[in-house]
Write an enzyme that holds these catalytic residues in place. Structure first.
Site, PDB file in Angstrom:
ATOM      1  N   ASP A 313       0.817  -1.210   0.000  1.00 15.54           N
ATOM      2  CA  ASP A 313       0.000   0.000   0.000  1.00 15.54           C
ATOM      3  C   ASP A 313       0.852   1.261   0.000  1.00 15.54           C
ATOM      4  OD1 ASP A 313      -2.644   1.375   0.461  1.00 15.54           O
ATOM      5  OD2 ASP A 313      -1.632   1.977   2.305  1.00 15.54           O
ATOM      6  N   GLU A 366       1.015  -0.472  -5.068  1.00 14.49           N
ATOM      7  CA  GLU A 366       0.053   0.608  -5.297  1.00 14.49           C
ATOM      8  C   GLU A 366       0.882   1.891  -5.348  1.00 14.49           C
ATOM      9  OE1 GLU A 366      -3.467   3.334  -3.505  1.00 14.49           O
ATOM     10  OE2 GLU A 366      -1.825   2.553  -2.307  1.00 14.49           O
TER      11      GLU A 366
END
Length: 634
Positions: A313, A366
């Site tokens: 993330d 990401e």
């Protein structure tokens, strides 16, 4: 496969301490934390700024005087062995800092299990489990390969389905496992990606404010229950990807922040150590022991829980020192730039070690900027990830789709632009949770037009997604056109499937897209290769029609895809193709089966030797309104 047990764990050796200080130890979960050895429990914690550390728990009345820990030389590590502590015992570390007056009870950073929030204690736990996913583990290299079909179902476990008797109650890992496995099999998804299941004190963070980097959330059950969850999906032929958050952590007092009265895991200077967007702490990637902590966490989930990959993330927030900051609120690197050199080095080290030891898994970044070579090998200067989310494609496509069809011709380049850079990285095309929260509405709610057009728009969007080069990801609820924006406190709107059969039509369409993706090599073998895509007609902006070929290896027949983004049917639409013969219509999103109007090509059509555009043959087809067509030559 034999049961996994922790009973062979021993204290840190001198070599362990050396690797820890060097930042290259990636199995610290075998050494630090709490390990039940059969007749005693071994505790070890890193707290170099502490004057004293004690294990406190239920068995000693939380009295720090009863079980002090001993320092291991000058390593900063404290250890103790306590026969009183057994699996299930709740404990914390009572730390007295060198900073005068600072005393605190901290949860164990390496704990395998935590108390269920809002309680914050750690639990002694043994990770023994008898795995039954041998067939998957032996074959998963091919299933997780870059040229394999990937269709990822992104799931938040607490709100996918809830107890039918008590909608406020989340279901556990063991309850969810067979239901999710059966659903993904029926829908033909290849992988499930879970929003972070690592322990987090605030449920509303969806797991992105994590305190337990080695503990699956107790909200849903025990570590063995989560092992059963992964095991069940593997036995059903479904891969499991975990969302993992090495970019920041919350300031909760029991957590990592100001751990031993010093900024141990985070930077001391708030211009480096405080995240302005999320009001959280930023890891100090330049501290070797922190690098080892994070590398060990990543490896732990692949090792002990058999997961097939990690979606990392907020990588952009790690890479840029000025991320979310104004001028003067950040500290440049040693060259005066804004790149976080320590974070770059850590990510490269992480990917090198994970792919070295687990080459049949994948890491997925990401990363929301144009940082070069995110999914390229480190020896070429890349970050070393296997794949990267294509945020640009997501934003451009959804921005295009929200336009009324009459205006789409003026935004045609928003559909075609992604192909200029589609092969610069190994892209995953995400329609993720971030696009159905915070007032953005549901996917279908963002589609223009009346109800019929909204469903048709959603179907053509999915058709374009599944046909576009790159791996596919859709967040739960989108696959059946949930009307309501995602809410983490309640179940998905499964009841709409019984209220309007057009929802079931969208669901059936996604299932068939997944089936054809698996069956047709041209749709997945060259997702990341320029030779896997060829335009047929990209410039028909006036009619808002796209057509292109997906190409696989030499033995794989090409797949022709035609998408009409207006509600106007295109009759006798001529399109070039590379060969003659019969072209069978594999999929038509306008079929009544999916809730469409029923226009189509009666199963296919013959290509005539009439050259068109750059091709030797051509088809004359009917392109239904707001529809995607897939053709395959016989």
């Amino acid at each position: 496969m034999p049961a996994v047990t922790e009973r062979n764990s021993v204290a840190l050796t001198g070599h362990d301490q050396y690797l820890f200080r060097e930042g290259t130890h990636s199995r610290l979960y075998e050494k630090l934390g709490a390990h039940f050895l059969g007749d005693t429990t071994q505790f070890a914690v890193w707290a170099p700024n502490a004057v004293s550390v004690a294990v406190v728990g239920e068995w000693n009345g939380w009295d720090p005087r009863k079980h002090p820990m001993k320092p291991m030389g000058d390593s900063g590590i404290w250890e103790a062995r306590l026969p009183e502590a057994k699996p299930g015992s709740v404990y914390k570390f009572h730390i007295v800092s060198r900073n005068a007056g600072y005393k605190v009870d901290k949860a164990d950073p390496y704990a395998f299990r935590a108390e269920e929030p809002p309680r914050t204690g750690s639990m002694v736990w043994d990770l023994a489990y008898e795995w039954r996913d041998q067939a998957w583990m032996q074959a998963r290299k091919a299933r997780n390969a870059l040229d394999a079909p990937w269709s990822i179902y992104e799931v938040h476990l607490g709100s996918w389905r809830r107890s039918p008797d008590n909608p406020s109650q989340v279901l556990g890992y063991r309850d969810l496992a067979p239901q999710l496995a059966e659903y993904c099999q029926r829908m033909r998804f290849t992988h499930v990606e879970l929003l972070p299941i690592m322990e987090h004190p605030f449920y509303g963070s969806w797991g992105y404010q994590c305190t337990g980097y080695f503990a699956p959330s107790t909200r849903y059950g025990t570590p063995q229950d989560f092992m059963y969850f992964v095991d069940t999906l593997h036995q059903a032929g479904i891969g499991v990807i975990l969302d993992w958050v090495p970019s920041h952590f919350p300031w909760d007092q029991h957590g990592l922040g100001f751990f031993d009265g010093s900024h141990l895991y985070e930077h001391a200077d708030p211009r480096q150590g405080h995240h302005p967007d999320w009001a959280s702490a930023i890891f100090n990637y330049g501290r070797n022991e922190v690098r080892a902590f994070l590398a060990s966490s990543a490896r732990f989930w692949l090792d002990k829980y058999h997961v097939d990959g990690l979606r990392v993330d907020a990588v952009a927030s790690m890479l840029y020192l000025d991320y979310g900051r104004k001028q003067g609120e950040w500290i440049p690197n040693r060259y005066g730039g804004r790149e976080n050199l320590e974070a770059i080095s850590f990510l490269q080290f992480l990917n090198e070690t994970l792919y070295r030891d687990y080459p049949d898994t994948q890491t997925i970044a990401e990363e929301s900027t144009a940082w070069p070579q995110v999914s390229r090998p480190t020896y070429l200067g890349g970050l070393g990830f296997g794949m990267k989310w294509n945020m640009g494609w997501m934003h451009d496509t959804l921005r295009y789709m929200k336009n009324d069809a009459v205006f789409r011709k003026y935004h045609h380049d928003e559909l075609t632009f992604s192909l200029w850079y589609a092969f610069h990285e190994n892209f995953v095309l995400p329609l993720s949770h971030d696009e159905v929260v915070h007032g953005k509405g549901s996917l279908i709610g963002r589609m223009p037009g009346d109800a019929w057009q909204q469903f048709a728009n959603l179907r053509v969007l999915f058709g374009y997604l599944w046909a576009h080069p790159g791996k596919k990801l859709v967040f739960m609820g989108g696959e059946f056109g949930q009307r309501r924006e995602w809410a983490h406190e309640s179940s998905l709107e499964w009841h709409v499937l019984d209220l309007d059969n057009r929802h079931e039509g969208v669901q059936r369409w996604v299932g068939d897209l997944n089936r054809v993706l698996r069956e047709q090599p041209a749709l997945h073998q060259k997702d990341f290769v320029n030779g896997g895509f060829r335009w047929v007609q990209r410039g028909d902006w006036e009619q808002s029609v796209l057509s292109f070929l997906r190409l696989g290896n030499e033995s794989a027949p090409p797949i022709l895809v035609v998408c009409n983004f207006t509600p106007v049917p295109r009759m006798n639409y001529r399109i070039g193709v590379p060969r003659g013969g019969y072209w069978r219509e594999l999929l038509n999103s306008d079929a009544p089966l999916y809730g469409g109007s029923g226009l189509g090509n009666y199963g296919g059509c013959d290509a005539t030797p009439m050259p068109y555009e750059a091709y030797s043959h051509s088809l004359s087809i009917t392109v239904p309104p707001l529809a995607a067509l897939f053709f395959k030559p016989e």
